[in-house]
Each structure stands twice: as C-alpha cells, then as structure tokens.
Motif scaffolding. Structure first.
Motif, PDB file in Angstrom:
ATOM      1  N   LEU A 160       4.478 -10.780   2.153  1.00 41.61           N
ATOM      2  CA  LEU A 160       3.237 -10.741   2.605  1.00 41.61           C
ATOM      3  C   LEU A 160       3.112 -10.247   3.707  1.00 41.61           C
ATOM      4  CD1 LEU A 160       1.185 -12.751   0.303  1.00 41.61           C
ATOM      5  CD2 LEU A 160       1.663 -10.170  -0.042  1.00 41.61           C
ATOM      6  N   LEU A 161       3.448 -11.023   4.805  1.00 41.09           N
ATOM      7  CA  LEU A 161       3.860 -10.354   6.133  1.00 41.09           C
ATOM      8  C   LEU A 161       4.809  -9.507   6.872  1.00 41.09           C
ATOM      9  CD1 LEU A 161       2.663 -14.521   7.038  1.00 41.09           C
ATOM     10  CD2 LEU A 161       1.501 -12.089   7.834  1.00 41.09           C
ATOM     11  N   GLY A 162       5.810  -9.722   6.488  1.00 39.13           N
ATOM     12  CA  GLY A 162       7.242  -9.011   6.156  1.00 39.13           C
ATOM     13  C   GLY A 162       6.803  -8.057   6.378  1.00 39.13           C
ATOM     14  N   GLY A 163       6.903  -7.672   5.171  1.00 38.59           N
ATOM     15  CA  GLY A 163       6.599  -5.758   4.546  1.00 38.59           C
ATOM     16  C   GLY A 163       4.871  -4.822   5.401  1.00 38.59           C
ATOM     17  N   SER A 164       4.337  -6.122   5.817  1.00 41.48           N
ATOM     18  CA  SER A 164       3.268  -5.209   6.558  1.00 41.48           C
ATOM     19  C   SER A 164       3.448  -4.994   7.751  1.00 41.48           C
ATOM     20  CB  SER A 164       1.294  -5.432   6.041  1.00 41.48           C
ATOM     21  OG  SER A 164       1.454  -6.459   6.507  1.00 41.48           O
ATOM     22  N   ALA A 165       4.184  -6.198   8.225  1.00 44.97           N
ATOM     23  CA  ALA A 165       4.472  -6.224   9.617  1.00 44.97           C
ATOM     24  C   ALA A 165       5.142  -5.304  10.177  1.00 44.97           C
ATOM     25  CB  ALA A 165       4.768  -7.690   9.805  1.00 44.97           C
ATOM     26  N   PHE A 166       6.278  -4.941   9.505  1.00 48.32           N
ATOM     27  CA  PHE A 166       7.522  -4.126   9.246  1.00 48.32           C
ATOM     28  C   PHE A 166       7.407  -2.579   9.012  1.00 48.32           C
ATOM     29  CE2 PHE A 166       9.620  -8.697   8.594  1.00 48.32           C
ATOM     30  CZ  PHE A 166      10.180  -8.830  10.129  1.00 48.32           C
ATOM     31  N   GLY A 167       6.595  -2.570   8.322  1.00 52.16           N
ATOM     32  CA  GLY A 167       5.859  -1.479   7.749  1.00 52.16           C
ATOM     33  C   GLY A 167       5.052  -0.789   8.936  1.00 52.16           C
ATOM     34  N   MET A 168       4.340  -1.505   9.652  1.00 53.81           N
ATOM     35  CA  MET A 168       3.234  -0.586  10.664  1.00 53.81           C
ATOM     36  C   MET A 168       3.907  -0.540  12.042  1.00 53.81           C
ATOM     37  SD  MET A 168       0.531  -0.209  12.000  1.00 53.81           S
ATOM     38  CE  MET A 168      -0.323  -0.936  10.909  1.00 53.81           C
ATOM     39  N   LYS A 169       5.458  -1.700  12.098  1.00 54.55           N
ATOM     40  CA  LYS A 169       6.329  -1.320  13.416  1.00 54.55           C
ATOM     41  C   LYS A 169       6.984  -0.147  13.178  1.00 54.55           C
ATOM     42  CE  LYS A 169       7.995  -5.633  15.124  1.00 54.55           C
ATOM     43  NZ  LYS A 169       6.918  -5.286  16.732  1.00 54.55           N
ATOM     44  N   TRP A 170       7.272   0.743  11.496  1.00 55.57           N
ATOM     45  CA  TRP A 170       7.561   1.754  11.013  1.00 55.57           C
ATOM     46  C   TRP A 170       6.525   2.776  11.501  1.00 55.57           C
ATOM     47  CZ3 TRP A 170       6.620   5.477   7.478  1.00 55.57           C
ATOM     48  CH2 TRP A 170       7.946   6.631   7.839  1.00 55.57           C
ATOM     49  N   ILE A 171       5.769   2.732  11.172  1.00 57.44           N
ATOM     50  CA  ILE A 171       4.551   3.961  11.381  1.00 57.44           C
ATOM     51  C   ILE A 171       4.105   3.537  12.891  1.00 57.44           C
ATOM     52  CG2 ILE A 171       2.025   4.113  10.653  1.00 57.44           C
ATOM     53  CD1 ILE A 171       2.383   2.693   8.290  1.00 57.44           C
TER      54      ILE A 171
END
Length: 176
Positions: A160-171
C-alpha cells in the motif's frame, strides 16, 4: 462527516504535520484490520494517500511502513482474540448483525485455506478483518495465526505505502 471528508482531513493533516505520519499510519492500519471497526475506517485509502505524500516529500518511508504493519498486525490479533473469546456469539453484535453474510464467507474462506487464508485474507477487502475473527472462533493455534498475521501485515503495508510512494516518486521525477 463523510468518509471522503475524513480521508481528505487525514491526508491534509499528514502533509502539514509529517511527524504524525507514523502514529496515523498505525491507527489507520489498526482500524482497517479490526473486525468491528474496519467497516467504518477507510484505512487502505488513507495509507495509499500517505504513500503518495512520502513519494512527493522527504517523509521517510520505513518508519511509516513499520507503524502501518504493526497497526495491521495488532488489529488482526485483537480480531483473533475477540473471535476466540466470544466465539459464534459475535455474529449477533453490531455491526456484524447488519452484515450476516460476512462471517459465513470468511469462515468458508478460512476452512478452505487455513493459514494461507489468514495470510491472503489481508489482501481481500471485506474479508481482511473477518478472517482473523473466524480463525479465533475456530481456535486456530496462536503461533500459526501470528506467523501468517505478521508476515502478511509487513507485505500489505509495503504494497500500500510502497506502491503509491514509489509511484509518486516516478511521477514527480518524470514531470520534472
């Protein structure tokens, strides 16, 4: 207050008060995992939002992840204990009395999958908090329950946290 308003307020508060991220992650995961409270707490959405905040800021990932995993594991353990203590009488207590289909579904899932069911039940929305309750009602050995509980909590919080955290870093990296 609507659930959407609660989510917005929580996410805004964490953005403005990052020191509270870990305690709020703990509380959101605990509420999401506790059988009787899980129907009222939108913990999954809160944690995904907090992950996005982590990805877009300098908020450290690991303390928030650990807090969320601990909250989830504690919520499931309390649900297990409630099931062990109150057995089938729990079905007649609100809010379960309003959702009579949840316990039989969780029971069938638990009977089919056992320990693997406790692990994978964490990832299955409405069953998340009810499989541990049924594991307690069924008197699953505590050691086996806790092994599945803790490992699934660690992975669930990371996803949950990693998917959105690392997705946001990529974005953010892609946009800049």
């Amino acid at each position: 207050m609507t659930l959407n308003h609660l989510i917005d307020v929580t996410i805004s508060f964490v953005q403005a008060n990052q020191a509270w991220a870990a305690p709020i992650a703990f509380a959101a995961a605990f509420g999401e995992s506790l059988a009787l409270l899980s129907l009222l707490v939108p913990g999954t959405i809160m944690l995904i939002g907090m992950g996005a905040i982590i990805g877009a800021s300098d908020l450290p990932f690991w303390p928030v992840w650990f807090a969320a995993a601990c909250g989830a594991a504690l919520g499931d353990w309390v649900s297990y204990w409630i099931g062990l203590r109150f057995e089938n009488r729990i079905a007649h207590i609100w809010p379960l009395s309003r959702y009579p289909h949840l316990l039989p579904k969780a029971h069938a899932f638990f009977q089919t999958w056992g320990t693997l069911g406790v692990f994978s039940g964490r990832f299955l929305g409405p069953l998340r908090a009810f499989v541990p309750l049924v594991a307690g009602i069924s008197e699953m050995p505590l050691r086996l329950f806790q092994m599945a509980n803790v490992t699934s909590a660690l992975l669930w919080a990371f996803v949950l946290l990693g998917g959105s955290a690392f997705g946001m870093k990529w974005i953010v990296g892609w946009l800049l």
